[in-house]
Structures are given as C-alpha cells and as structure tokens.
Motif scaffolding. Structure first.
Motif, PDB file in Angstrom:
ATOM      1  N   THR A  62       0.811  -1.231   0.000  1.00  0.00           N
ATOM      2  CA  THR A  62       0.000   0.000   0.000  1.00  0.00           C
ATOM      3  C   THR A  62       0.843   1.279   0.000  1.00  0.00           C
ATOM      4  OG1 THR A  62      -0.164  -0.365   2.385  1.00  0.00           O
ATOM      5  CG2 THR A  62      -2.076  -0.960   1.066  1.00  0.00           C
ATOM      6  N   ARG A  63       2.159   1.140   0.051  1.00  0.00           N
ATOM      7  CA  ARG A  63       2.984   2.365   0.120  1.00  0.00           C
ATOM      8  C   ARG A  63       3.106   3.019  -1.262  1.00  0.00           C
ATOM      9  NH1 ARG A  63       8.157  -1.270   0.257  1.00  0.00           N
ATOM     10  NH2 ARG A  63       8.543  -1.383  -1.986  1.00  0.00           N
ATOM     11  N   THR A  64       3.406   4.323  -1.244  1.00  0.00           N
ATOM     12  CA  THR A  64       3.773   5.022  -2.474  1.00  0.00           C
ATOM     13  C   THR A  64       5.291   5.089  -2.557  1.00  0.00           C
ATOM     14  OG1 THR A  64       1.826   6.398  -2.147  1.00  0.00           O
ATOM     15  CG2 THR A  64       3.394   7.124  -3.824  1.00  0.00           C
ATOM     16  N   ASN A  65       5.903   5.544  -1.473  1.00  0.00           N
ATOM     17  CA  ASN A  65       7.370   5.634  -1.398  1.00  0.00           C
ATOM     18  C   ASN A  65       7.878   5.018  -0.106  1.00  0.00           C
ATOM     19  OD1 ASN A  65       8.323   7.340  -3.721  1.00  0.00           O
ATOM     20  ND2 ASN A  65       6.800   8.733  -2.853  1.00  0.00           N
ATOM     21  N   ILE A  66       9.068   4.459  -0.159  1.00  0.00           N
ATOM     22  CA  ILE A  66       9.760   4.065   1.073  1.00  0.00           C
ATOM     23  C   ILE A  66      10.377   5.331   1.647  1.00  0.00           C
ATOM     24  CG2 ILE A  66      11.740   2.790   1.985  1.00  0.00           C
ATOM     25  CD1 ILE A  66      11.246   0.671  -0.175  1.00  0.00           C
ATOM     26  N   VAL A  67      10.232   5.510   2.951  1.00  0.00           N
ATOM     27  CA  VAL A  67      10.804   6.695   3.600  1.00  0.00           C
ATOM     28  C   VAL A  67      11.938   6.222   4.505  1.00  0.00           C
ATOM     29  CG1 VAL A  67      10.306   8.728   5.010  1.00  0.00           C
ATOM     30  CG2 VAL A  67       8.514   7.756   3.552  1.00  0.00           C
ATOM     31  N   PHE A  79      16.649  11.284  15.544  1.00  0.00           N
ATOM     32  CA  PHE A  79      15.256  11.183  15.982  1.00  0.00           C
ATOM     33  C   PHE A  79      14.631   9.954  15.331  1.00  0.00           C
ATOM     34  CE2 PHE A  79      16.075  15.539  17.013  1.00  0.00           C
ATOM     35  CZ  PHE A  79      15.270  15.791  18.115  1.00  0.00           C
ATOM     36  N   ILE A  80      13.903   9.183  16.134  1.00  0.00           N
ATOM     37  CA  ILE A  80      13.237   7.991  15.594  1.00  0.00           C
ATOM     38  C   ILE A  80      11.750   8.070  15.925  1.00  0.00           C
ATOM     39  CG2 ILE A  80      13.146   5.466  15.581  1.00  0.00           C
ATOM     40  CD1 ILE A  80      16.066   5.448  16.508  1.00  0.00           C
ATOM     41  N   GLY A  81      10.941   8.160  14.876  1.00  0.00           N
ATOM     42  CA  GLY A  81       9.493   8.174  15.047  1.00  0.00           C
ATOM     43  C   GLY A  81       8.923   6.787  14.798  1.00  0.00           C
ATOM     44  N   GLU A  82       7.636   6.747  14.510  1.00  0.00           N
ATOM     45  CA  GLU A  82       6.948   5.456  14.409  1.00  0.00           C
ATOM     46  C   GLU A  82       6.906   4.927  12.970  1.00  0.00           C
ATOM     47  OE1 GLU A  82       3.320   5.248  16.749  1.00  0.00           O
ATOM     48  OE2 GLU A  82       2.328   4.454  14.968  1.00  0.00           O
ATOM     49  N   ALA A  83       6.318   5.732  12.078  1.00  0.00           N
ATOM     50  CA  ALA A  83       6.121   5.292  10.694  1.00  0.00           C
ATOM     51  C   ALA A  83       5.770   6.506   9.834  1.00  0.00           C
ATOM     52  CB  ALA A  83       4.977   4.278  10.626  1.00  0.00           C
ATOM     53  N   PRO A  84       6.003   6.438   8.543  1.00  0.00           N
ATOM     54  CA  PRO A  84       5.586   7.566   7.691  1.00  0.00           C
ATOM     55  C   PRO A  84       4.063   7.709   7.691  1.00  0.00           C
ATOM     56  CG  PRO A  84       6.996   5.998   6.492  1.00  0.00           C
ATOM     57  CD  PRO A  84       6.622   5.347   7.780  1.00  0.00           C
ATOM     58  N   GLY A  85       3.609   8.950   7.554  1.00  0.00           N
ATOM     59  CA  GLY A  85       2.182   9.216   7.406  1.00  0.00           C
ATOM     60  C   GLY A  85       1.873   9.480   5.934  1.00  0.00           C
ATOM     61  N   ARG A  86       0.701  10.060   5.687  1.00  0.00           N
ATOM     62  CA  ARG A  86       0.265  10.274   4.299  1.00  0.00           C
ATOM     63  C   ARG A  86       1.223  11.187   3.517  1.00  0.00           C
ATOM     64  NH1 ARG A  86      -3.225  14.085   1.772  1.00  0.00           N
ATOM     65  NH2 ARG A  86      -3.135  15.179   3.746  1.00  0.00           N
ATOM     66  N   ASP A  87       1.557  12.339   4.101  1.00  0.00           N
ATOM     67  CA  ASP A  87       2.429  13.287   3.398  1.00  0.00           C
ATOM     68  C   ASP A  87       3.820  12.698   3.175  1.00  0.00           C
ATOM     69  OD1 ASP A  87       0.484  15.349   3.332  1.00  0.00           O
ATOM     70  OD2 ASP A  87       0.901  15.762   5.430  1.00  0.00           O
ATOM     71  N   GLU A  88       4.322  11.994   4.182  1.00  0.00           N
ATOM     72  CA  GLU A  88       5.651  11.397   4.086  1.00  0.00           C
ATOM     73  C   GLU A  88       5.666  10.332   2.995  1.00  0.00           C
ATOM     74  OE1 GLU A  88       3.979  11.845   6.945  1.00  0.00           O
ATOM     75  OE2 GLU A  88       5.212  13.424   7.854  1.00  0.00           O
ATOM     76  N   ASP A  89       4.590   9.554   2.934  1.00  0.00           N
ATOM     77  CA  ASP A  89       4.461   8.501   1.924  1.00  0.00           C
ATOM     78  C   ASP A  89       4.476   9.109   0.514  1.00  0.00           C
ATOM     79  OD1 ASP A  89       3.705   5.755   0.995  1.00  0.00           O
ATOM     80  OD2 ASP A  89       1.842   6.781   0.430  1.00  0.00           O
ATOM     81  N   LEU A  90       3.807  10.239   0.379  1.00  0.00           N
ATOM     82  CA  LEU A  90       3.732  10.882  -0.942  1.00  0.00           C
ATOM     83  C   LEU A  90       5.068  11.509  -1.333  1.00  0.00           C
ATOM     84  CD1 LEU A  90       0.197  12.555  -0.727  1.00  0.00           C
ATOM     85  CD2 LEU A  90       0.856  10.554  -2.064  1.00  0.00           C
ATOM     86  N   GLU A  91       5.742  12.108  -0.358  1.00  0.00           N
ATOM     87  CA  GLU A  91       6.995  12.819  -0.664  1.00  0.00           C
ATOM     88  C   GLU A  91       8.247  11.958  -0.537  1.00  0.00           C
ATOM     89  OE1 GLU A  91       7.994  16.705   0.684  1.00  0.00           O
ATOM     90  OE2 GLU A  91       5.901  17.282   0.881  1.00  0.00           O
ATOM     91  N   GLY A  92       8.146  10.857   0.205  1.00  0.00           N
ATOM     92  CA  GLY A  92       9.331  10.010   0.406  1.00  0.00           C
ATOM     93  C   GLY A  92      10.303  10.597   1.411  1.00  0.00           C
ATOM     94  N   ARG A  93       9.816  11.540   2.233  1.00  0.00           N
ATOM     95  CA  ARG A  93      10.670  12.174   3.252  1.00  0.00           C
ATOM     96  C   ARG A  93       9.986  12.072   4.617  1.00  0.00           C
ATOM     97  NH1 ARG A  93      11.025  17.968   2.346  1.00  0.00           N
ATOM     98  NH2 ARG A  93      12.521  17.845   4.051  1.00  0.00           N
ATOM     99  N   PRO A  94      10.787  11.958   5.698  1.00  0.00           N
ATOM    100  CA  PRO A  94      10.174  11.824   7.029  1.00  0.00           C
ATOM    101  C   PRO A  94       9.694  13.155   7.588  1.00  0.00           C
ATOM    102  CG  PRO A  94      12.561  11.851   7.239  1.00  0.00           C
ATOM    103  CD  PRO A  94      12.250  11.929   5.756  1.00  0.00           C
ATOM    104  N   PHE A  95       8.632  13.131   8.350  1.00  0.00           N
ATOM    105  CA  PHE A  95       8.134  14.289   9.103  1.00  0.00           C
ATOM    106  C   PHE A  95       8.013  15.548   8.245  1.00  0.00           C
ATOM    107  CE2 PHE A  95       9.310  11.435  12.498  1.00  0.00           C
ATOM    108  CZ  PHE A  95       8.321  11.651  13.444  1.00  0.00           C
ATOM    109  N   VAL A  96       7.178  15.463   7.206  1.00  0.00           N
ATOM    110  CA  VAL A  96       6.936  16.645   6.369  1.00  0.00           C
ATOM    111  C   VAL A  96       5.499  17.171   6.508  1.00  0.00           C
ATOM    112  CG1 VAL A  96       8.704  16.199   4.635  1.00  0.00           C
ATOM    113  CG2 VAL A  96       6.449  15.156   4.367  1.00  0.00           C
ATOM    114  N   GLY A  97       4.625  16.430   7.152  1.00  0.00           N
ATOM    115  CA  GLY A  97       3.233  16.875   7.315  1.00  0.00           C
ATOM    116  C   GLY A  97       3.088  17.784   8.535  1.00  0.00           C
ATOM    117  N   ARG A  98       1.889  17.811   9.092  1.00  0.00           N
ATOM    118  CA  ARG A  98       1.634  18.666  10.266  1.00  0.00           C
ATOM    119  C   ARG A  98       2.518  18.258  11.446  1.00  0.00           C
ATOM    120  NH1 ARG A  98      -3.741  18.081  12.348  1.00  0.00           N
ATOM    121  NH2 ARG A  98      -3.378  19.876  13.659  1.00  0.00           N
TER     122      ARG A  98
END
Ligand code: SF4
Length: 224
Positions: A62-67, A79-98
């Motif tokens: 179901t992914r668009t991009n691996i982040v 910094f280690i978070g949990e998992a990419p969200g919608r914006d991260e999945d679309l952009e392929g970068r970590p922590f880019v959404g809200r």
C-alpha cells in the motif's frame, strides 16, 4: 493532576481511536538488539540501495514511497518516530506533514537545526490509514533501523512516541515510565518523548514534551 493510570487510560483511548488493536511484543524488541549487523553498511546510499523495492512485510503493498530517513551521515543526534504518514508517503521524506512542522518547532524551541540531525522511523513504509505498525512489520523492518544506527553511530537518540521508545529500548513499559530519564543502548544515550502527532491531538502534553527537549538539549551540548 493526572495520575499514571489516568494517563495510561487516555493513551489507550487515543490508540483505540486511531485503530490500534495490538502493541508490539517483547520478542521483536529483543531481536532488535540481538540482530547480527555485520558487515556494517558503508554509507546511507548503500542502505538506500538495499531497501529499494523492499517487500519484506505487507506494508509494501500500500505504500507510495519508502521513507528511509533524512539527515547527515555523521549526525550526533538521531530522531526515531513510528512510521511515515500520508504526506511522508507521498513525498518520500520523514516528518513533512503537520507532525513534521511541529517537530521543526520543537527543534527550534531548543535551537537545534533540522539539517544537523538525522530523522527516521521504526518502519519505513506507511501503514494503511496511519494505523500503528504491527509487530511483524516492525520486526521485518528493524534491520534497516539497526543499519542506520550502526552506520551513523549517533551519540544521542530521541525517540518520538510509544512504539519508537519501546522498540529502541526493548521494553514494554509505558511512555510515562520512560520519559524524564537518560537511557542507553549500545553506548548511545536515549531520551524519550511524545510523538508530535500525539501532541497535535493532546496539546496539554506539550509542557512535558518541552521538559524532555530541555533534557535532550543539555545532553546534546555535552556530547557535541
Ligand atoms: S516497512 Fe520496512 S520491511 Fe516492510 S516493506 Fe517497507 S521497508 Fe520493507
């Protein structure tokens, strides 16, 4: 003042609201620390090459991009978070959404530039609907995180949220017991705080998060 049990009940309510049915089991945490990491990766590019097209767990469907993560290969702080969200999945970068914007603000509050830290997640593909990653997914993805830690050798790690804290520290303790302390894995100091997405939902916890960040900043200055 909230008791530990109030806080736990609130957090369980939050997890239920976002569709979490199970939490990662200790087995996965223990394996994380016991993983055979040799030979060590030579560069982040090598890890990026290895992870390309990964189908180790069902999240690949179901992914668009691996982040994989972002930041300097010689970062002192990771910094280690949990998992990419919608914006991260679309952009392929970590922590880019809200949540990413709030993380930037949290960093700004302690005068740390985003460009000087490495940011990643426990799992590198977005779980459908932003649900919490399942134990088998975490276990399948941990070798990549282990390789990132082994390559970068940060002197300090800050985990964001329950899943990252429990995974990195190989524990099942609640966040309230893990915060406010200096932990250590393999000679690397670890500080635990809330996930920015949780803080967006429950802003009253921001004051506690600021205390965690102050601790992080103090350690960062000492280790730089
Ligand atoms: S989450 Fe990790 S293990 Fe699963 S498919 Fe993505 S990169 Fe591979």
């Amino acid at each position: 003042m909230r008791t530990f049990w109030d806080e736990l009940a609130l957090y369980l309510e939050y997890l239920k609201a976002i569709g979490v049915k199970t939490l990662p089991k200790k087995k996965a945490f223990e394996r994380f620390l016991k993983l055979d990491l040799s030979p060590p990766p030579k560069s982040l590019a090598e890890i990026a090459k290895e992870i390309e097209g990964c189908t180790r767990c069902k999240l690949h469907r179901t992914r668009t991009n691996i982040v994989l993560g972002e930041g300097p290969e010689n970062a002192t702080l990771m910094f280690i978070g949990e998992a990419p969200g919608r914006d991260e999945d679309l952009e392929g970068r970590p922590f880019v959404g809200r949540a990413g914007k709030l993380l930037d603000q949290m960093l700004g509050a302690i005068n740390i530039r985003r460009a000087e830290v490495y940011i990643t997640n426990v799992v590198k593909c977005r779980p459908p609907g932003n649900r919490t990653p399942e134990p088998d997914e975490i276990e399948a993805c941990l070798p990549y995180l282990a390789k990132q830690i082994k390559l970068i050798r940060p002197r300090l790690i800050c985990t964001l949220g329950l899943v990252a804290a429990q995974t990195v520290l190989a524990t099942t303790q609640p966040l309230s017991r893990l915060r406010g302390k200096i932990h250590e894995i393999d000679g690397i100091k670890v500080v635990v705080t809330y996930h920015p997405a949780f803080l967006l939902r429950y802003p009253s916890y921001k004051a506690q998060a600021l205390e965690d960040l102050k601790l992080l900043k103090r350690l960062y200055e000492e280790l730089k």
